[in-house]
Motif scaffolding. Structure first.
Motif, PDB file in Angstrom:
ATOM      1  N   VAL A  37       0.838  -1.201   0.000  1.00 51.63           N
ATOM      2  CA  VAL A  37       0.000   0.000   0.000  1.00 51.63           C
ATOM      3  C   VAL A  37       0.877   1.257   0.000  1.00 51.63           C
ATOM      4  CG1 VAL A  37      -1.634   1.345   1.381  1.00 51.63           C
ATOM      5  CG2 VAL A  37      -1.993  -1.101   1.063  1.00 51.63           C
ATOM      6  N   LEU A  38       1.916   1.283   0.830  1.00 54.58           N
ATOM      7  CA  LEU A  38       2.819   2.445   0.852  1.00 54.58           C
ATOM      8  C   LEU A  38       3.525   2.629  -0.488  1.00 54.58           C
ATOM      9  CD1 LEU A  38       4.444   2.238   4.399  1.00 54.58           C
ATOM     10  CD2 LEU A  38       2.893   3.991   3.543  1.00 54.58           C
ATOM     11  N   ALA A  39       3.959   1.524  -1.077  1.00 55.11           N
ATOM     12  CA  ALA A  39       4.628   1.601  -2.384  1.00 55.11           C
ATOM     13  C   ALA A  39       3.663   2.126  -3.439  1.00 55.11           C
ATOM     14  CB  ALA A  39       5.171   0.232  -2.780  1.00 55.11           C
ATOM     15  N   GLY A  40       2.437   1.657  -3.406  1.00 51.91           N
ATOM     16  CA  GLY A  40       1.437   2.135  -4.367  1.00 51.91           C
ATOM     17  C   GLY A  40       1.139   3.608  -4.198  1.00 51.91           C
ATOM     18  N   LEU A  41       1.042   4.052  -2.940  1.00 45.75           N
ATOM     19  CA  LEU A  41       0.806   5.469  -2.691  1.00 45.75           C
ATOM     20  C   LEU A  41       1.970   6.330  -3.176  1.00 45.75           C
ATOM     21  CD1 LEU A  41      -0.838   5.402   0.852  1.00 45.75           C
ATOM     22  CD2 LEU A  41      -1.918   6.024  -1.313  1.00 45.75           C
ATOM     23  N   MET A  42       3.190   5.852  -2.968  1.00 43.50           N
ATOM     24  CA  MET A  42       4.359   6.603  -3.441  1.00 43.50           C
ATOM     25  C   MET A  42       4.400   6.645  -4.970  1.00 43.50           C
ATOM     26  SD  MET A  42       7.481   5.575  -0.982  1.00 43.50           S
ATOM     27  CE  MET A  42       7.719   6.383   0.565  1.00 43.50           C
ATOM     28  N   LEU A  43       4.098   5.529  -5.608  1.00 46.36           N
ATOM     29  CA  LEU A  43       4.081   5.508  -7.070  1.00 46.36           C
ATOM     30  C   LEU A  43       3.006   6.445  -7.613  1.00 46.36           C
ATOM     31  CD1 LEU A  43       4.571   1.697  -7.665  1.00 46.36           C
ATOM     32  CD2 LEU A  43       6.154   3.494  -8.308  1.00 46.36           C
ATOM     33  N   ALA A  44       1.817   6.391  -7.030  1.00 47.32           N
ATOM     34  CA  ALA A  44       0.732   7.262  -7.486  1.00 47.32           C
ATOM     35  C   ALA A  44       1.068   8.727  -7.213  1.00 47.32           C
ATOM     36  CB  ALA A  44      -0.568   6.876  -6.791  1.00 47.32           C
ATOM     37  N   LEU A  76      10.764   6.217  -7.516  1.00 49.07           N
ATOM     38  CA  LEU A  76      11.866   5.310  -7.180  1.00 49.07           C
ATOM     39  C   LEU A  76      11.763   4.806  -5.748  1.00 49.07           C
ATOM     40  CD1 LEU A  76      14.782   7.099  -9.014  1.00 49.07           C
ATOM     41  CD2 LEU A  76      13.818   4.875  -9.574  1.00 49.07           C
ATOM     42  N   ALA A  77      11.281   5.638  -4.823  1.00 49.43           N
ATOM     43  CA  ALA A  77      11.102   5.176  -3.438  1.00 49.43           C
ATOM     44  C   ALA A  77      10.039   4.084  -3.376  1.00 49.43           C
ATOM     45  CB  ALA A  77      10.731   6.342  -2.536  1.00 49.43           C
ATOM     46  N   GLY A  78       8.957   4.241  -4.140  1.00 48.91           N
ATOM     47  CA  GLY A  78       7.942   3.196  -4.201  1.00 48.91           C
ATOM     48  C   GLY A  78       8.487   1.906  -4.791  1.00 48.91           C
ATOM     49  N   LEU A  79       9.298   2.040  -5.827  1.00 48.35           N
ATOM     50  CA  LEU A  79       9.913   0.839  -6.421  1.00 48.35           C
ATOM     51  C   LEU A  79      10.901   0.186  -5.456  1.00 48.35           C
ATOM     52  CD1 LEU A  79      10.499   2.052 -10.084  1.00 48.35           C
ATOM     53  CD2 LEU A  79       8.783   0.433  -9.274  1.00 48.35           C
ATOM     54  N   MET A  80      11.611   1.007  -4.672  1.00 46.74           N
ATOM     55  CA  MET A  80      12.544   0.441  -3.683  1.00 46.74           C
ATOM     56  C   MET A  80      11.796  -0.314  -2.598  1.00 46.74           C
ATOM     57  SD  MET A  80      15.683   3.103  -3.114  1.00 46.74           S
ATOM     58  CE  MET A  80      14.785   4.629  -3.150  1.00 46.74           C
ATOM     59  N   LEU A  81      10.644   0.190  -2.189  1.00 52.73           N
ATOM     60  CA  LEU A  81       9.846  -0.549  -1.212  1.00 52.73           C
ATOM     61  C   LEU A  81       9.408  -1.901  -1.777  1.00 52.73           C
ATOM     62  CD1 LEU A  81       7.531   2.118   0.449  1.00 52.73           C
ATOM     63  CD2 LEU A  81       9.320   0.770   1.534  1.00 52.73           C
ATOM     64  N   ARG A  82       9.025  -1.912  -3.046  1.00 57.71           N
ATOM     65  CA  ARG A  82       8.609  -3.173  -3.678  1.00 57.71           C
ATOM     66  C   ARG A  82       9.778  -4.134  -3.828  1.00 57.71           C
ATOM     67  NH1 ARG A  82       4.240  -5.354  -4.249  1.00 57.71           N
ATOM     68  NH2 ARG A  82       4.608  -6.031  -6.354  1.00 57.71           N
ATOM     69  N   LEU A 111      18.347   1.038  -7.523  1.00 52.63           N
ATOM     70  CA  LEU A 111      17.351   2.109  -7.547  1.00 52.63           C
ATOM     71  C   LEU A 111      17.782   3.286  -6.673  1.00 52.63           C
ATOM     72  CD1 LEU A 111      14.090  -0.021  -7.416  1.00 52.63           C
ATOM     73  CD2 LEU A 111      14.856   1.399  -9.329  1.00 52.63           C
ATOM     74  N   LEU A 112      18.396   2.999  -5.546  1.00 56.13           N
ATOM     75  CA  LEU A 112      18.905   4.058  -4.674  1.00 56.13           C
ATOM     76  C   LEU A 112      20.008   4.848  -5.373  1.00 56.13           C
ATOM     77  CD1 LEU A 112      18.896   5.435  -1.903  1.00 56.13           C
ATOM     78  CD2 LEU A 112      20.597   3.756  -1.181  1.00 56.13           C
ATOM     79  N   LEU A 113      20.890   4.179  -6.072  1.00 58.49           N
ATOM     80  CA  LEU A 113      21.944   4.879  -6.812  1.00 58.49           C
ATOM     81  C   LEU A 113      21.357   5.748  -7.926  1.00 58.49           C
ATOM     82  CD1 LEU A 113      24.700   2.133  -7.041  1.00 58.49           C
ATOM     83  CD2 LEU A 113      24.736   4.227  -5.688  1.00 58.49           C
TER      84      LEU A 113
END
Length: 112
Positions: free
Chosen positions: A8-15, A53-59, A69-71
């Motif tokens: 859910v957090l990753a989805g919210l960050m992506l959106a 990218l933060a949402g993708l890092m959570l996933r 992704l962090l780099l």
């Protein structure tokens, strides 16, 4: 339970990242002069991809993919700010380019 919360957090960050990028793109079309557009592009270039990218890092989790992704995120943060600054400085040093509005009236449009 924890996996669902992370999703859910990753989805919210992506959106949020996509929404922020969309609002910034509209700002690029609507803002009155080069300098205001440069500001909008600089903000969008920093926060939009950062949220995505933060949402993708959570996933991805704590994996090699997450580290890559962090780099990418760090690279975008440093290069985006430098590129925006370089564009603004180049525009200010160009004698053909109009000066920033800085509270003055918006110039009349050519269509009216």
């Amino acid at each position: 339970m924890m996996g669902g919360l992370i999703d859910v957090l990753a989805g919210l960050m992506l959106a949020g990242g996509v929404l922020f990028a969309l609002v910034g793109a509209i700002g690029l079309l609507r803002l009155p002069d080069f300098y205001a557009r440069t500001h909008a592009a600089g903000v969008v270039d920093t926060l939009g991809p950062a949220l995505i990218l933060a949402g993708l890092m959570l996933r991805a989790g704590w994996t090699l993919t997450g580290a890559k992704l962090l780099l990418i995120l760090l690279f975008l943060w440093f290069t985006g700010v430098v590129a925006t600054h370089a564009l603004a400085r180049a525009a200010l040093s160009d004698p053909e380019n109009p000066r920033p509005l800085l509270g003055r009236e918006k110039p009349p449009s050519k269509s009216s």
